[in-house]
Motif scaffolding. Structure first.
Motif, PDB file in Angstrom:
ATOM      1  N   THR A  86      66.512  80.817  11.522  1.00 24.12           N
ATOM      2  CA  THR A  86      66.361  82.223  11.900  1.00 24.12           C
ATOM      3  C   THR A  86      67.731  82.808  12.226  1.00 24.12           C
ATOM      4  O   THR A  86      68.718  82.081  12.393  1.00 24.12           O
ATOM      5  CB  THR A  86      65.453  82.360  13.121  1.00 24.12           C
ATOM      6  OG1 THR A  86      66.096  81.735  14.251  1.00 24.12           O
ATOM      7  CG2 THR A  86      64.093  81.720  12.888  1.00 24.12           C
ATOM      8  N   SER A 119      63.799  84.021  18.596  1.00 24.82           N
ATOM      9  CA  SER A 119      63.883  84.852  17.393  1.00 24.82           C
ATOM     10  C   SER A 119      62.720  85.842  17.373  1.00 24.82           C
ATOM     11  O   SER A 119      61.591  85.474  17.032  1.00 24.82           O
ATOM     12  CB  SER A 119      63.851  83.973  16.136  1.00 24.82           C
ATOM     13  OG  SER A 119      63.769  84.790  14.984  1.00 24.82           O
ATOM     14  N   SER A 120      62.999  87.100  17.692  1.00 26.13           N
ATOM     15  CA  SER A 120      61.938  88.117  17.660  1.00 26.13           C
ATOM     16  C   SER A 120      61.451  88.346  16.232  1.00 26.13           C
ATOM     17  O   SER A 120      60.253  88.544  16.000  1.00 26.13           O
ATOM     18  CB  SER A 120      62.457  89.422  18.259  1.00 26.13           C
ATOM     19  OG  SER A 120      63.639  89.845  17.589  1.00 26.13           O
ATOM     20  N   GLY A 122      61.479  86.084  13.767  1.00 26.97           N
ATOM     21  CA  GLY A 122      60.698  84.917  13.363  1.00 26.97           C
ATOM     22  C   GLY A 122      59.293  84.953  13.941  1.00 26.97           C
ATOM     23  O   GLY A 122      58.311  84.655  13.242  1.00 26.97           O
ATOM     24  N   VAL A 123      59.182  85.332  15.212  1.00 22.97           N
ATOM     25  CA  VAL A 123      57.871  85.425  15.854  1.00 22.97           C
ATOM     26  C   VAL A 123      57.034  86.513  15.185  1.00 22.97           C
ATOM     27  O   VAL A 123      55.844  86.320  14.885  1.00 22.97           O
ATOM     28  CB  VAL A 123      58.036  85.716  17.360  1.00 22.97           C
ATOM     29  CG1 VAL A 123      56.687  86.023  18.004  1.00 22.97           C
ATOM     30  CG2 VAL A 123      58.702  84.541  18.060  1.00 22.97           C
ATOM     31  N   ARG A 125      57.257  87.828  12.121  1.00 17.72           N
ATOM     32  CA  ARG A 125      56.851  87.516  10.741  1.00 17.72           C
ATOM     33  C   ARG A 125      55.760  86.450  10.713  1.00 17.72           C
ATOM     34  O   ARG A 125      54.803  86.549   9.945  1.00 17.72           O
ATOM     35  CB  ARG A 125      58.071  87.052   9.944  1.00 17.72           C
ATOM     36  CG  ARG A 125      59.027  88.182   9.634  1.00 17.72           C
ATOM     37  CD  ARG A 125      60.349  87.720   9.097  1.00 17.72           C
ATOM     38  NE  ARG A 125      61.321  88.813   9.243  1.00 17.72           N
ATOM     39  CZ  ARG A 125      62.512  88.672   9.798  1.00 17.72           C
ATOM     40  NH1 ARG A 125      62.911  87.494  10.238  1.00 17.72           N
ATOM     41  NH2 ARG A 125      63.319  89.710   9.899  1.00 17.72           N
ATOM     42  N   PHE A 126      55.904  85.430  11.554  1.00 18.95           N
ATOM     43  CA  PHE A 126      54.904  84.369  11.572  1.00 18.95           C
ATOM     44  C   PHE A 126      53.557  84.928  12.041  1.00 18.95           C
ATOM     45  O   PHE A 126      52.504  84.609  11.480  1.00 18.95           O
ATOM     46  CB  PHE A 126      55.363  83.238  12.506  1.00 18.95           C
ATOM     47  CG  PHE A 126      54.577  81.969  12.366  1.00 18.95           C
ATOM     48  CD1 PHE A 126      54.903  81.037  11.391  1.00 18.95           C
ATOM     49  CD2 PHE A 126      53.508  81.706  13.200  1.00 18.95           C
ATOM     50  CE1 PHE A 126      54.183  79.858  11.257  1.00 18.95           C
ATOM     51  CE2 PHE A 126      52.778  80.534  13.074  1.00 18.95           C
ATOM     52  CZ  PHE A 126      53.115  79.612  12.104  1.00 18.95           C
ATOM     53  N   THR A 127      53.599  85.781  13.062  1.00 14.37           N
ATOM     54  CA  THR A 127      52.360  86.367  13.576  1.00 14.37           C
ATOM     55  C   THR A 127      51.706  87.264  12.522  1.00 14.37           C
ATOM     56  O   THR A 127      50.481  87.227  12.321  1.00 14.37           O
ATOM     57  CB  THR A 127      52.654  87.184  14.845  1.00 14.37           C
ATOM     58  OG1 THR A 127      53.289  86.343  15.801  1.00 14.37           O
ATOM     59  CG2 THR A 127      51.376  87.750  15.436  1.00 14.37           C
ATOM     60  N   ALA A 143      58.092  77.474   9.001  1.00 11.65           N
ATOM     61  CA  ALA A 143      58.653  78.593   9.768  1.00 11.65           C
ATOM     62  C   ALA A 143      58.295  78.497  11.241  1.00 11.65           C
ATOM     63  O   ALA A 143      58.888  79.199  12.065  1.00 11.65           O
ATOM     64  CB  ALA A 143      58.157  79.922   9.207  1.00 11.65           C
ATOM     65  N   PHE A 144      57.324  77.637  11.579  1.00 15.89           N
ATOM     66  CA  PHE A 144      56.863  77.597  12.965  1.00 15.89           C
ATOM     67  C   PHE A 144      57.938  77.166  13.963  1.00 15.89           C
ATOM     68  O   PHE A 144      58.076  77.793  15.031  1.00 15.89           O
ATOM     69  CB  PHE A 144      55.636  76.682  13.106  1.00 15.89           C
ATOM     70  CG  PHE A 144      55.167  76.570  14.526  1.00 15.89           C
ATOM     71  CD1 PHE A 144      54.525  77.623  15.148  1.00 15.89           C
ATOM     72  CD2 PHE A 144      55.403  75.404  15.258  1.00 15.89           C
ATOM     73  CE1 PHE A 144      54.112  77.532  16.464  1.00 15.89           C
ATOM     74  CE2 PHE A 144      55.001  75.307  16.579  1.00 15.89           C
ATOM     75  CZ  PHE A 144      54.355  76.368  17.182  1.00 15.89           C
ATOM     76  N   THR A 147      59.940  79.849  15.604  1.00 12.14           N
ATOM     77  CA  THR A 147      59.290  80.812  16.500  1.00 12.14           C
ATOM     78  C   THR A 147      59.354  80.375  17.959  1.00 12.14           C
ATOM     79  O   THR A 147      59.029  81.167  18.842  1.00 12.14           O
ATOM     80  CB  THR A 147      57.801  80.989  16.124  1.00 12.14           C
ATOM     81  OG1 THR A 147      57.098  79.761  16.389  1.00 12.14           O
ATOM     82  CG2 THR A 147      57.647  81.364  14.667  1.00 12.14           C
ATOM     83  N   GLN A 206      61.859  93.995  14.171  1.00 10.40           N
ATOM     84  CA  GLN A 206      60.844  93.932  15.220  1.00 10.40           C
ATOM     85  C   GLN A 206      61.414  94.329  16.580  1.00 10.40           C
ATOM     86  O   GLN A 206      60.822  95.124  17.314  1.00 10.40           O
ATOM     87  CB  GLN A 206      60.255  92.511  15.291  1.00 10.40           C
ATOM     88  CG  GLN A 206      59.376  92.116  14.115  1.00 10.40           C
ATOM     89  CD  GLN A 206      60.172  91.720  12.867  1.00 10.40           C
ATOM     90  OE1 GLN A 206      61.400  91.660  12.898  1.00 10.40           O
ATOM     91  NE2 GLN A 206      59.474  91.451  11.774  1.00 10.40           N
TER      92      GLN A 206
END
Length: 380
Positions: A86, A119-120, A122-123, A125-127, A143-144, A147, A206
């Motif tokens: 990230t 990583s805002s 990363g969090v 996008r994963f969500t 990718a987890f 996050t 984000q």
């Protein structure tokens, strides 16, 4: 866990802390990588900044002024595996790599970093993937790890083989000061010989939208990103040795409910305690690096506290870090510390007459904190 309003806590009156030697510094910011780039930008009062991190599918930045970090991650980390990191990991690992330097003795070394959420981007996008992908929730499992809030500290330790203490501390704009306090306790307790300590904050669509919708950026302030990491060790006998860049004398934090006046009084107490524990007088503070200028309405609170704690305005140099680097939230206090150190090692300035520097931070939830730094030429 409850938050306790400790504004009635009296200021410390005696010196009780063990100084920390700040031996190395790794900085990545809108000014570019390194202390000298930061010193140049502070002297000019401006930083060019790099390109904003690329927005992914269905992402766009809001209409905000942005001040991204100016660096090429591949130049500092190599290109292998870079696309799996990230932006926060790239920033934090780059700063840690610079702070670690070529030192081959990495025994007894750990990592303590402050960050808002990791990583805002990363969090986010994963969500989002958990909602828009087809069942059974076709998220990318690789990718987890990015996050997790502690991804930067964890992956940095793995990359460099740092097997001692490893921690990540959250705390909004005070995250880096909390990390410094955590590092002090860890070193004094003997749980590590040396710690890479600082803060990291990434710029992402984000996080930018969160700032834009909340309307909490001060007028004219750009949204920035960056990382600053320092190699710290204890100075138990008061002899810093090995030519440190600075000494971290005291780090104090606190909290006050009840509005801006209560917050200002709590910060005043924090500063007075930190000065007393450091054995530094208000008149010794030659450099100020305030941290609230980027958040709407809080600069006046911080200024009121500093006037009370330092007995009114004096001839001090004030580093306007947010004006140069933008609002960097969780990395803000670490970059303020880096700014003080950069000034003291700017080859274009003679700062040997400056004994001490003060870094302060104020959070919108009533959290306050400060750090006292001593010039390497000043006696402990």
């Amino acid at each position: 866990m409850s938050i306790v309003d400790d504004q009635r806590r009296p200021a410390a009156t005696s010196r009780t802390v063990v100084p920390l030697a700040l031996d190395t510094a790794g900085v990545v910011s809108a000014a570019g990588p390194g202390l000298h780039a930061l010193a140049d930008a502070l002297r000019r009062g401006a930083a060019g900044g790099g390109q904003p991190p690329a927005a992914h599918e269905a992402e766009a930045y809001p209409p905000l002024a942005l001040r991204p970090a100016d660096f090429e991650a591949a130049d500092l980390l190599g290109s292998k595996g870079l696309n799996r990191l990230t932006r926060a990991e790239q920033l934090g690992m780059a700063a840690c790599t610079l702070a670690l330097g070529p030192d081959s003795d990495r025994s007894g070394t750990g990592v303590v970093l402050g960050s808002a959420v990791g990583s805002s981007g990363g969090v986010g996008r994963f969500t989002r993937d958990t909602f828009v992908r087809e069942r059974p929730y076709m998220v990318n499992p690789s990718a987890f790890p990015g996050t997790l809030m502690n991804a930067v500290a964890g992956r940095t330790a793995i990359r460099h083989g740092l097997t001692d203490a490893n921690a990540t501390v959250s705390g909004g704009p005070l995250a880096s000061l909390h990390a410094l306090r955590f590092a002090r306790n860890t070193l004094v307790a003997g749980h590590a010989r040396r710690l890479l300590t600082g803060g990291v904050e990434e710029l992402s669509p984000q996080s930018a939208w969160a700032w834009h919708r909340a309307g909490t950026l001060a007028p004219g302030t750009a949204l920035g990103e960056g990382a600053a990491v320092f190699g710290l060790r204890t100075v138990p006998d008061g002899a810093p040795g090995e030519n440190p860049l600075a000494l971290v004398m005291a780090v104090e934090t606190g909290f006050a409910a009840g509005g801006p006046l209560a917050v200002a009084r709590r910060l005043t107490t924090c500063v007075r305690s930190a000065l007393a524990r450091s054995g530094v007088g208000a008149a010794d503070i030659a450099v100020l690096a305030p941290g609230a200028a980027g958040r709407r309405g809080w600069a006046a609170v911080e200024e009121r506290a500093l006037r009370a704690a330092l007995d009114g305005p004096c001839d001090r140099h004030v580093l306007r870090v947010q004006e140069v680097l933008g609002e960097t939230h969780g990395a803000g206090a670490a970059l303020q510390v880096a700014a003080v150190v950069a000034r003291w090692h700017d080859p274009h300035l003679d700062t040997r007459g400056e004994r001490a520097g003060l870094v302060t931070s104020v959070g919108p939830d009533g959290s306050v904190g400060c750090a006292v730094l001593l010039h390497p030429h000043a006696a402990v």
